[in-house]
Motif scaffolding. Structure first.
Motif, PDB file in Angstrom:
ATOM      1  N   VAL A   1       6.043  -7.245  10.281  1.00 14.28           N
ATOM      2  CA  VAL A   1       4.975  -6.283   9.967  1.00 14.28           C
ATOM      3  C   VAL A   1       5.106  -5.885   8.509  1.00 14.28           C
ATOM      4  O   VAL A   1       6.153  -6.082   7.890  1.00 14.28           O
ATOM      5  CB  VAL A   1       5.050  -5.011  10.849  1.00 14.28           C
ATOM      6  N   TRP A   2       4.062  -5.311   7.947  1.00 16.10           N
ATOM      7  CA  TRP A   2       4.086  -4.856   6.559  1.00 16.10           C
ATOM      8  C   TRP A   2       5.219  -3.830   6.408  1.00 16.10           C
ATOM      9  O   TRP A   2       5.436  -3.005   7.286  1.00 16.10           O
ATOM     10  CB  TRP A   2       2.728  -4.235   6.197  1.00 16.10           C
ATOM     11  N   GLY A   3       5.946  -3.872   5.321  1.00 12.63           N
ATOM     12  CA  GLY A   3       7.068  -2.938   5.114  1.00 12.63           C
ATOM     13  C   GLY A   3       7.445  -2.927   3.655  1.00 12.63           C
ATOM     14  O   GLY A   3       6.589  -3.158   2.804  1.00 12.63           O
ATOM     15  N   PRO A   4       8.710  -2.692   3.328  1.00 11.69           N
ATOM     16  CA  PRO A   4       9.112  -2.629   1.920  1.00 11.69           C
ATOM     17  C   PRO A   4       8.770  -3.941   1.204  1.00 11.69           C
ATOM     18  O   PRO A   4       9.281  -5.003   1.570  1.00 11.69           O
ATOM     19  CB  PRO A   4      10.622  -2.430   1.965  1.00 11.69           C
ATOM     20  N   MET A   5       7.903  -3.849   0.231  1.00  8.70           N
ATOM     21  CA  MET A   5       7.385  -5.071  -0.379  1.00  8.70           C
ATOM     22  C   MET A   5       8.317  -5.679  -1.410  1.00  8.70           C
ATOM     23  O   MET A   5       8.732  -5.030  -2.364  1.00  8.70           O
ATOM     24  CB  MET A   5       6.031  -4.774  -1.039  1.00  8.70           C
ATOM     25  N   HIS A   6       8.625  -6.958  -1.193  1.00 11.41           N
ATOM     26  CA  HIS A   6       9.366  -7.815  -2.115  1.00 11.41           C
ATOM     27  C   HIS A   6       8.381  -8.861  -2.644  1.00 11.41           C
ATOM     28  O   HIS A   6       7.250  -8.938  -2.182  1.00 11.41           O
ATOM     29  CB  HIS A   6      10.476  -8.548  -1.366  1.00 11.41           C
TER      30      HIS A   6
ATOM     31  N   TRP B   1     -11.136  -0.616  -4.646  1.00 14.15           N
ATOM     32  CA  TRP B   1     -11.077  -2.067  -4.811  1.00 14.15           C
ATOM     33  C   TRP B   1      -9.622  -2.491  -4.944  1.00 14.15           C
ATOM     34  O   TRP B   1      -8.806  -1.771  -5.546  1.00 14.15           O
ATOM     35  CB  TRP B   1     -11.825  -2.478  -6.083  1.00 14.15           C
ATOM     36  N   GLU B   2      -9.299  -3.681  -4.439  1.00 10.32           N
ATOM     37  CA  GLU B   2      -7.944  -4.215  -4.589  1.00 10.32           C
ATOM     38  C   GLU B   2      -8.010  -5.621  -5.170  1.00 10.32           C
ATOM     39  O   GLU B   2      -9.048  -6.288  -5.122  1.00 10.32           O
ATOM     40  CB  GLU B   2      -7.233  -4.266  -3.228  1.00 10.32           C
ATOM     41  N   CYS B   3      -6.889  -6.058  -5.711  1.00  7.38           N
ATOM     42  CA  CYS B   3      -6.680  -7.443  -6.128  1.00  7.38           C
ATOM     43  C   CYS B   3      -7.822  -8.039  -6.959  1.00  7.38           C
ATOM     44  O   CYS B   3      -8.423  -9.059  -6.564  1.00  7.38           O
ATOM     45  CB  CYS B   3      -6.418  -8.321  -4.911  1.00  7.38           C
TER      46      CYS B   3
ATOM     47  N   VAL C   1       7.367  -3.430  -4.402  1.00  7.92           N
ATOM     48  CA  VAL C   1       6.982  -4.288  -5.517  1.00  7.92           C
ATOM     49  C   VAL C   1       5.656  -4.909  -5.082  1.00  7.92           C
ATOM     50  O   VAL C   1       5.625  -5.878  -4.340  1.00  7.92           O
ATOM     51  CB  VAL C   1       8.077  -5.355  -5.762  1.00  7.92           C
ATOM     52  N   PHE C   2       4.568  -4.273  -5.517  1.00  2.00           N
ATOM     53  CA  PHE C   2       3.239  -4.652  -5.034  1.00  2.00           C
ATOM     54  C   PHE C   2       2.666  -5.831  -5.827  1.00  2.00           C
ATOM     55  O   PHE C   2       3.308  -6.377  -6.722  1.00  2.00           O
ATOM     56  CB  PHE C   2       2.311  -3.429  -5.086  1.00  2.00           C
ATOM     57  N   SER C   3       1.411  -6.134  -5.534  1.00  2.58           N
ATOM     58  CA  SER C   3       0.805  -7.373  -6.028  1.00  2.58           C
ATOM     59  C   SER C   3       0.670  -7.458  -7.539  1.00  2.58           C
ATOM     60  O   SER C   3       0.557  -6.444  -8.231  1.00  2.58           O
ATOM     61  CB  SER C   3      -0.579  -7.548  -5.408  1.00  2.58           C
ATOM     62  N   GLY C   4       0.618  -8.686  -8.036  1.00  2.00           N
ATOM     63  CA  GLY C   4       0.455  -8.938  -9.464  1.00  2.00           C
ATOM     64  C   GLY C   4       0.326 -10.426  -9.736  1.00  2.00           C
ATOM     65  O   GLY C   4       0.052 -11.219  -8.832  1.00  2.00           O
TER      66      GLY C   4
ATOM     67  N   LEU D   1       4.133 -11.852   5.401  1.00  2.00           N
ATOM     68  CA  LEU D   1       3.500 -12.218   4.121  1.00  2.00           C
ATOM     69  C   LEU D   1       2.122 -11.579   4.046  1.00  2.00           C
ATOM     70  O   LEU D   1       1.386 -11.589   5.023  1.00  2.00           O
ATOM     71  CB  LEU D   1       3.396 -13.742   4.042  1.00  2.00           C
ATOM     72  N   ASN D   2       1.786 -11.008   2.863  1.00  2.00           N
ATOM     73  CA  ASN D   2       0.368 -10.748   2.598  1.00  2.00           C
ATOM     74  C   ASN D   2      -0.052 -11.378   1.281  1.00  2.00           C
ATOM     75  O   ASN D   2       0.102 -12.610   1.143  1.00  2.00           O
ATOM     76  CB  ASN D   2      -0.059  -9.283   2.826  1.00  2.00           C
ATOM     77  N   ASP D   3      -0.573 -10.651   0.336  1.00  2.00           N
ATOM     78  CA  ASP D   3      -1.274 -11.244  -0.810  1.00  2.00           C
ATOM     79  C   ASP D   3      -0.544 -12.358  -1.560  1.00  2.00           C
ATOM     80  O   ASP D   3       0.657 -12.252  -1.809  1.00  2.00           O
ATOM     81  CB  ASP D   3      -1.552 -10.176  -1.880  1.00  2.00           C
ATOM     82  N   PRO D   4      -1.301 -13.354  -2.044  1.00  2.00           N
ATOM     83  CA  PRO D   4      -0.747 -14.287  -3.028  1.00  2.00           C
ATOM     84  C   PRO D   4      -0.538 -13.550  -4.356  1.00  2.00           C
ATOM     85  O   PRO D   4      -1.365 -12.734  -4.753  1.00  2.00           O
ATOM     86  CB  PRO D   4      -1.838 -15.352  -3.181  1.00  2.00           C
TER      87      PRO D   4
ATOM     88  N   PHE E   1      -3.692   2.648  -8.101  1.00  2.00           N
ATOM     89  CA  PHE E   1      -3.754   2.031  -9.428  1.00  2.00           C
ATOM     90  C   PHE E   1      -2.864   0.783  -9.355  1.00  2.00           C
ATOM     91  O   PHE E   1      -1.644   0.874  -9.465  1.00  2.00           O
ATOM     92  CB  PHE E   1      -3.226   3.034 -10.462  1.00  2.00           C
ATOM     93  N   ARG E   2      -3.499  -0.380  -9.095  1.00  2.00           N
ATOM     94  CA  ARG E   2      -2.614  -1.507  -8.772  1.00  2.00           C
ATOM     95  C   ARG E   2      -3.213  -2.890  -9.027  1.00  2.00           C
ATOM     96  O   ARG E   2      -4.369  -3.035  -9.369  1.00  2.00           O
ATOM     97  CB  ARG E   2      -2.192  -1.421  -7.305  1.00  2.00           C
ATOM     98  N   ASP E   3      -2.368  -3.869  -8.792  1.00  2.00           N
ATOM     99  CA  ASP E   3      -2.721  -5.295  -8.731  1.00  2.00           C
ATOM    100  C   ASP E   3      -3.152  -5.872 -10.082  1.00  2.00           C
ATOM    101  O   ASP E   3      -4.269  -6.415 -10.214  1.00  2.00           O
ATOM    102  CB  ASP E   3      -3.797  -5.550  -7.657  1.00  2.00           C
ATOM    103  N   PRO E   4      -2.288  -5.796 -11.112  1.00  2.00           N
ATOM    104  CA  PRO E   4      -2.658  -6.342 -12.426  1.00  2.00           C
ATOM    105  C   PRO E   4      -2.855  -7.857 -12.376  1.00  2.00           C
ATOM    106  O   PRO E   4      -2.041  -8.575 -11.814  1.00  2.00           O
ATOM    107  CB  PRO E   4      -1.456  -5.983 -13.312  1.00  2.00           C
TER     108      PRO E   4
ATOM    109  N   TYR F   1       4.538 -14.214  -3.254  1.00  2.00           N
ATOM    110  CA  TYR F   1       3.741 -13.533  -2.219  1.00  2.00           C
ATOM    111  C   TYR F   1       4.342 -12.185  -1.842  1.00  2.00           C
ATOM    112  O   TYR F   1       5.544 -11.970  -1.960  1.00  2.00           O
ATOM    113  CB  TYR F   1       3.595 -14.424  -0.978  1.00  2.00           C
ATOM    114  N   GLN F   2       3.455 -11.292  -1.414  1.00  2.00           N
ATOM    115  CA  GLN F   2       3.864  -9.995  -0.885  1.00  2.00           C
ATOM    116  C   GLN F   2       4.658 -10.258   0.382  1.00  2.00           C
ATOM    117  O   GLN F   2       4.176 -10.946   1.298  1.00  2.00           O
ATOM    118  CB  GLN F   2       2.637  -9.123  -0.594  1.00  2.00           C
ATOM    119  N   TYR F   3       5.850  -9.677   0.470  1.00  2.00           N
ATOM    120  CA  TYR F   3       6.849 -10.194   1.401  1.00  2.00           C
ATOM    121  C   TYR F   3       7.724  -9.075   1.937  1.00  2.00           C
ATOM    122  O   TYR F   3       8.321  -8.321   1.164  1.00  2.00           O
ATOM    123  CB  TYR F   3       7.679 -11.178   0.579  1.00  2.00           C
TER     124      TYR F   3
HETATM  125  C1  FRU Z   1      -3.809  -5.817  -0.696  1.00  2.00           C
HETATM  126  C2  FRU Z   1      -2.719  -4.821  -1.065  1.00  2.00           C
HETATM  127  C3  FRU Z   1      -2.641  -4.647  -2.564  1.00  2.00           C
HETATM  128  C4  FRU Z   1      -1.228  -4.182  -2.738  1.00  2.00           C
HETATM  129  C5  FRU Z   1      -0.502  -4.979  -1.689  1.00  2.00           C
HETATM  130  C6  FRU Z   1       0.655  -4.264  -1.056  1.00  2.00           C
HETATM  131  O1  FRU Z   1      -3.607  -6.435   0.533  1.00  2.00           O
HETATM  132  O2  FRU Z   1      -2.952  -3.595  -0.421  1.00  2.00           O
HETATM  133  O3  FRU Z   1      -3.596  -3.779  -3.104  1.00  2.00           O
HETATM  134  O4  FRU Z   1      -0.738  -4.455  -4.022  1.00  2.00           O
HETATM  135  O5  FRU Z   1      -1.438  -5.299  -0.701  1.00  2.00           O
HETATM  136  O6  FRU Z   1       1.344  -5.123  -0.203  1.00  2.00           O
END
Ligand code: FRU
Length: 494
Positions: free
Chosen positions: A62-67, A221-223, A97-100, A37-40, A165-168, A54-56
């Motif tokens: 470990v971090w991998g294909p994001m669901h 910047w992220e998120c 499928v990154f953060s949002g 898991l990473n970002d909410p 270009f991410r994280d709407p 959540y980023q999954y």
């Molecule tokens: C932040 C981040 C976001 C991205 C996501 C990918 O931790 O890098 O910018 O959308 O994680 O998992």
């Protein structure tokens, strides 16, 4: 029936996630159903429940294909897993499928807005662009919009980088129209926040550059998250590649809050104050939501990406969220406190008043690994104050973590060097306590694998992961020079 990437993830998480017992997880912090898991994401209140996505990566720790994983709760502390809602399965999000975030549409459906990565990140010569997409659903299953992406790489200012270009973060204005901010890397190599507008959540156009970093606070910047609190604009960000600045900002991935003047009519934001959100070791990618009772509640990924190899023994899950926190403004700063629902988990009150600590001290009944502990510390003699006060916890003969406070310097240090960590990650961090007063008040929230410290009623916070064995549950106080303390301790239980 043929498996799709989503049905495969759902079958996998059910089989593997259901084998993990509640005792192997944190008591009240959300961890992934299985895997990483990473970002909410999509933190929201919808159809009478809190939803947290959540980023999954279900398949590995470990971090991998994001669901997008999914859980619901009625109190933000007890979470029920729902099936994974999105997998990388379209040309525009095959790389992840990154953060949002999430909003409710007029027709009652929930709209998820997220970043699609257009190429497999692990393949050679990959050329991943980042685009913004939406999906709609009923709180259980979601369908990606056939018109995706809704914001493409052609919608960023010329010279800006389409690979960053991410994280709407999406919200609705009073007139019902939609706004979203996204993070992007500008032509100067550092972050900028872009503001987009839409009448319906599906048709978007760029409105303006909301804020530029100009290489001031880290690089990309992220998120981002933007909202108003008591008439002030609040922008939360997670900058990458920061340089340290006094005690406020540290090297690497960090977290930053801007406060400033927000002109609602022209949608302009002029920051006039900047601060760290959390001064501990593990806090990133925070996202907020407005609860039905008007509270602005923030949750973060309880990890720093730079330290994501920090673990001791292998577990079938890795990564967790912070405790949800009520945020508010006071004395021109952002403050935070754990959500008040946490009080409902308090059992077995233990109270001590005016205990003199000179050298080592232990108090009967003050121990545990899932506790809510408040300690007020003051010098016995303000003219001749103690030098250093130590609160040691998650302690046995071998391991401990500690908070130490140097009265004269007004510096609080969180140190998990002896917590059992076997990784060369950051294990200590210091924080300059903002308010200079005789008494220091620390509220320490311990769950099985973490500590969250709220300083002086939430003026500042320090968060860190802790993978110390559960039998290390002692607590000790120490003072170099006489101090007097009040202690209030509760076990946190289901
Ligand atoms: C932040 C981040 C976001 C991205 C996501 C990918 O931790 O890098 O910018 O959308 O994680 O998992």
């Amino acid at each position: 029936m043929d498996q799709t990437p989503l049905s495969r993830a759902i079958a996998y998480e059910k089989e593997h996630g259901d084998k993990i017992t509640p005792e192997e997880r944190p008591l009240f912090h959300l961890s992934p159903r299985t895997g990483w898991l990473n970002d909410p994401n999509g933190f929201s209140f919808y159809k009478g429940q809190y939803h947290l996505f959540y980023q999954y990566n279900p398949y590995n720790t470990v971090w991998g294909p994001m669901h997008w994983g999914h859980a619901v709760s009625s109190d933000l502390l007890h979470w029920e897993y729902l099936p994974c809602v999105m997998a990388p399965d379209e040309a525009y999000d095959i790389g992840g499928v990154f953060s949002g975030s999430a909003v409710t549409l007029d027709d009652g459906r929930q709209l998820l807005m997220y970043t699609g990565v257009t190429d497999d990140l692990f393949k050679r010569d990959s050329n991943p662009m980042q685009v913004q997409c939406v999906a709609t659903g009923d709180g259980l299953t979601y369908t990606k919009y056939e018109g995706n992406p809704v914001i493409g790489v052609e919608d960023i200012p010329s010279g800006s980088d389409p690979r960053d270009f991410r994280d709407p973060k999406v919200w609705r204005r009073e007139d019902g129209s939609f706004r979203a901010i996204c993070a992007n890397r500008s032509e100067d190599g550092s972050g900028q926040i872009l503001l987009f507008e839409s009448p319906d959540g599906f048709h978007w156009k760029r409105k303006k550059i909301f804020l530029k970093n100009e290489n001031r606070y880290g690089l990309m910047w992220e998120c981002p998250d933007f909202f108003t609190l008591d008439g002030r604009g609040v922008l939360l960000l997670s900058p990458m590649d920061m340089l340290p600045e006094g005690f406020e900002f540290h090297n690497g991935n960090g977290n930053v809050c801007f406060l400033g003047k927000y002109d609602d009519e022209n949608e302009t934001f002029e920051p006039d104050h900047v601060q760290a959100i959390d001064s501990g070791i593990d806090f990133y990618a925070s996202q907020t939501m407005l609860a039905p009772d008007g509270r602005r509640i923030m949750i973060g990924w309880m990890q720093n990406p730079d330290g994501s190899s920090y673990r001791v023994t292998p577990r079938p899950w890795y990564g967790q969220m912070t405790v949800p926190r009520e945020i508010f403004l006071k004395d021109g700063r952002l403050w935070q406190q754990p959500i008040r629902e946490l009080m409902n988990l308090r059992k077995n009150e233990v109270i001590y008043k005016d205990v003199k600590v000179d050298n080592e001290c232990r108090l009967e009944g003050v121990k545990g690994r899932t506790i809510d502990l408040t300690v007020r510390i003051r010098p016995e003699d303000a003219e001749n104050p103690y030098h250093k006060f130590i609160l040691r916890f998650a302690m046995n003969g071998e391991f401990y973590t500690q908070l130490s406070f140097r009265y004269k310097e007004n510096v609080l240090k969180l140190d998990r060097k002896f917590s059992g960590s076997r990784r060369a990650v950051i294990n200590q961090r210091r924080c300059l306590v903002k308010t200079r007063s005789e008494e220091l008040k620390l509220r320490v929230i311990l769950d099985r694998y973490s500590v969250e410290v709220f300083i002086n009623d939430g003026e500042q916070a320090m968060t860190a992961l802790l993978y110390t064995e559960m039998t290390a549950d002692n607590i000790m106080f120490f003072s170099d020079g006489a101090a007097v303390i009040d202690v209030e301790k509760y076990d946190l239980m289901d």
